[in-house]
Design a protein around this motif. Structure first.
Motif, PDB file in Angstrom:
ATOM      1  N   ILE A  24       4.755 -19.444-121.798  1.00 15.78           N
ATOM      2  CA  ILE A  24       4.955 -20.336-121.798  1.00 15.78           C
ATOM      3  C   ILE A  24       3.989 -20.010-123.083  1.00 15.78           C
ATOM      4  N   LEU A  25       2.491 -19.956-122.416  1.00 17.57           N
ATOM      5  CA  LEU A  25       1.622 -20.370-123.653  1.00 17.57           C
ATOM      6  C   LEU A  25       1.505 -19.118-124.268  1.00 17.57           C
ATOM      7  N   GLU A  26       1.660 -17.958-123.467  1.00 15.18           N
ATOM      8  CA  GLU A  26       1.010 -16.426-124.339  1.00 15.18           C
ATOM      9  C   GLU A  26       2.719 -16.150-125.551  1.00 15.18           C
ATOM     10  N   ARG A  27       3.769 -16.539-125.417  1.00 13.83           N
ATOM     11  CA  ARG A  27       4.804 -16.226-125.980  1.00 13.83           C
ATOM     12  C   ARG A  27       4.290 -16.961-127.415  1.00 13.83           C
ATOM     13  N   ARG A  28       3.847 -18.369-127.364  1.00  5.42           N
ATOM     14  CA  ARG A  28       3.043 -19.144-128.138  1.00  5.42           C
ATOM     15  C   ARG A  28       2.362 -19.209-129.253  1.00  5.42           C
ATOM     16  N   GLY A  29       1.711 -17.721-128.857  1.00  6.34           N
ATOM     17  CA  GLY A  29       0.163 -17.266-128.799  1.00  6.34           C
ATOM     18  C   GLY A  29      -0.868 -18.360-128.809  1.00  6.34           C
ATOM     19  N   HIS A  30      -0.695 -19.162-127.981  1.00  5.19           N
ATOM     20  CA  HIS A  30      -1.600 -20.469-127.767  1.00  5.19           C
ATOM     21  C   HIS A  30      -2.611 -19.651-126.349  1.00  5.19           C
ATOM     22  N   SER A  31      -3.876 -20.012-126.222  1.00 13.54           N
ATOM     23  CA  SER A  31      -5.249 -19.896-125.334  1.00 13.54           C
ATOM     24  C   SER A  31      -5.140 -20.566-124.186  1.00 13.54           C
ATOM     25  N   ILE A  32      -5.619 -20.044-123.198  1.00 10.68           N
ATOM     26  CA  ILE A  32      -5.843 -21.117-122.238  1.00 10.68           C
ATOM     27  C   ILE A  32      -7.368 -20.870-121.735  1.00 10.68           C
ATOM     28  N   HIS A  33      -7.747 -22.702-121.923  1.00  9.46           N
ATOM     29  CA  HIS A  33      -9.688 -22.625-121.748  1.00  9.46           C
ATOM     30  C   HIS A  33     -10.177 -23.004-120.477  1.00  9.46           C
ATOM     31  N   SER A  34      -9.006 -23.375-120.072  1.00  9.49           N
ATOM     32  CA  SER A  34      -9.332 -23.892-118.222  1.00  9.49           C
ATOM     33  C   SER A  34      -8.837 -24.743-117.663  1.00  9.49           C
ATOM     34  N   ILE A  35      -8.303 -23.899-116.670  1.00 11.75           N
ATOM     35  CA  ILE A  35      -7.163 -24.569-115.501  1.00 11.75           C
ATOM     36  C   ILE A  35      -7.807 -26.043-114.855  1.00 11.75           C
ATOM     37  N   HIS A  36      -7.727 -26.630-114.228  1.00  9.54           N
ATOM     38  CA  HIS A  36      -7.867 -27.558-112.738  1.00  9.54           C
ATOM     39  C   HIS A  36      -7.183 -28.252-112.094  1.00  9.54           C
ATOM     40  N   ILE A  37      -6.807 -27.502-111.279  1.00  4.23           N
ATOM     41  CA  ILE A  37      -5.661 -28.129-110.161  1.00  4.23           C
ATOM     42  C   ILE A  37      -6.318 -28.714-108.784  1.00  4.23           C
ATOM     43  N   ASN A  38      -5.980 -30.255-108.760  1.00  3.42           N
ATOM     44  CA  ASN A  38      -6.089 -30.848-107.815  1.00  3.42           C
ATOM     45  C   ASN A  38      -4.345 -31.650-106.808  1.00  3.42           C
ATOM     46  N   GLU A  39      -4.773 -29.961-105.774  1.00  2.00           N
ATOM     47  CA  GLU A  39      -3.651 -30.372-104.953  1.00  2.00           C
ATOM     48  C   GLU A  39      -3.978 -31.391-103.560  1.00  2.00           C
ATOM     49  N   ARG A  40      -2.710 -32.417-103.810  1.00  4.95           N
ATOM     50  CA  ARG A  40      -2.398 -33.826-102.979  1.00  4.95           C
ATOM     51  C   ARG A  40      -2.320 -33.366-101.996  1.00  4.95           C
ATOM     52  N   GLU A  41      -2.907 -34.137-100.081  1.00  2.00           N
ATOM     53  CA  GLU A  41      -2.689 -33.535 -99.642  1.00  2.00           C
ATOM     54  C   GLU A  41      -1.615 -34.074 -98.849  1.00  2.00           C
ATOM     55  N   ALA A  42      -1.158 -35.247 -98.818  1.00  2.00           N
ATOM     56  CA  ALA A  42      -0.562 -36.342 -98.296  1.00  2.00           C
ATOM     57  C   ALA A  42       1.403 -35.943 -98.797  1.00  2.00           C
ATOM     58  N   ASP A  43       1.189 -34.684 -99.551  1.00  2.00           N
ATOM     59  CA  ASP A  43       2.177 -34.746-100.836  1.00  2.00           C
ATOM     60  C   ASP A  43       2.144 -33.158-100.713  1.00  2.00           C
ATOM     61  N   ALA A  44       3.130 -33.417-101.928  1.00  2.00           N
ATOM     62  CA  ALA A  44       3.286 -31.282-101.770  1.00  2.00           C
ATOM     63  C   ALA A  44       3.631 -31.335-103.150  1.00  2.00           C
ATOM     64  N   TYR A  45       2.624 -31.920-103.827  1.00  2.00           N
ATOM     65  CA  TYR A  45       2.741 -31.444-105.246  1.00  2.00           C
ATOM     66  C   TYR A  45       1.317 -31.655-105.657  1.00  2.00           C
ATOM     67  N   SER A  46       0.799 -31.389-106.818  1.00  2.00           N
ATOM     68  CA  SER A  46      -0.715 -31.407-107.346  1.00  2.00           C
ATOM     69  C   SER A  46      -0.321 -31.743-108.161  1.00  2.00           C
ATOM     70  N   GLU A  47      -1.402 -31.721-109.221  1.00  2.00           N
ATOM     71  CA  GLU A  47      -2.121 -32.243-110.806  1.00  2.00           C
ATOM     72  C   GLU A  47      -2.840 -30.824-110.903  1.00  2.00           C
ATOM     73  N   MET A  48      -2.205 -30.892-112.303  1.00  2.00           N
ATOM     74  CA  MET A  48      -3.327 -29.189-113.734  1.00  2.00           C
ATOM     75  C   MET A  48      -3.652 -30.975-114.732  1.00  2.00           C
ATOM     76  N   ILE A  49      -4.604 -30.056-114.891  1.00  2.00           N
ATOM     77  CA  ILE A  49      -5.259 -30.497-115.967  1.00  2.00           C
ATOM     78  C   ILE A  49      -5.354 -28.831-117.003  1.00  2.00           C
ATOM     79  N   LEU A  50      -4.602 -28.798-118.415  1.00  2.00           N
ATOM     80  CA  LEU A  50      -4.761 -27.635-118.811  1.00  2.00           C
ATOM     81  C   LEU A  50      -5.919 -27.337-119.817  1.00  2.00           C
TER      82      LEU A  50
END
Length: 109
Positions: A24-50
């Motif tokens: 999605i970002l690439e198609r709009r000409g945006h660059s990714i500098h950093s991705i931080h993903i924090n997986e939640r153990e108790a649940d089956a989801y993660s949080e991402m800071i892009l």
């Protein structure tokens, strides 16, 4: 004119999610500098800071497109300070893990 920004994304842990966000970002000409993903153990989801940069006029559209992905729970702009503090906390956590791992190996030897 490019502008730096942070996006906070909560999503279900499914294979291929990160590549879909990157496309999605690439198609709009945006660059990714950093991705931080924090997986939640108790649940089956993660949080991402892009952290990225690109045309600020397209940022709202990017957020709307990411929110339409099947596995997204929530997506919103975030402050860069949040990203920096979470990445620093991850580095400290990894350092502690590495230290404990080395200490355990040394004790076994």
């Amino acid at each position: 004119m490019k502008q730096n920004y942070c996006i906070s994304i909560s999503f279900n842990n499914k294979p291929g999610f990160i590549i879909r966000v990157a496309l999605i970002l690439e198609r709009r000409g945006h660059s990714i500098h950093s991705i931080h993903i924090n997986e939640r153990e108790a649940d089956a989801y993660s949080e991402m800071i892009l952290v990225g940069s690109g045309d600020p006029a397209k940022l709202d559209q990017i957020i709307k497109q990411i929110s339409k992905l099947v596995d997204v729970i929530s997506v919103e702009p975030a402050e860069e300070q949040i990203s920096v503090s979470e990445e620093a906390a991850t580095l400290v956590s990894l350092s502690n893990y590495a230290y404990n791992s080395i200490k355990t190996k040394a004790a076994v030897s």
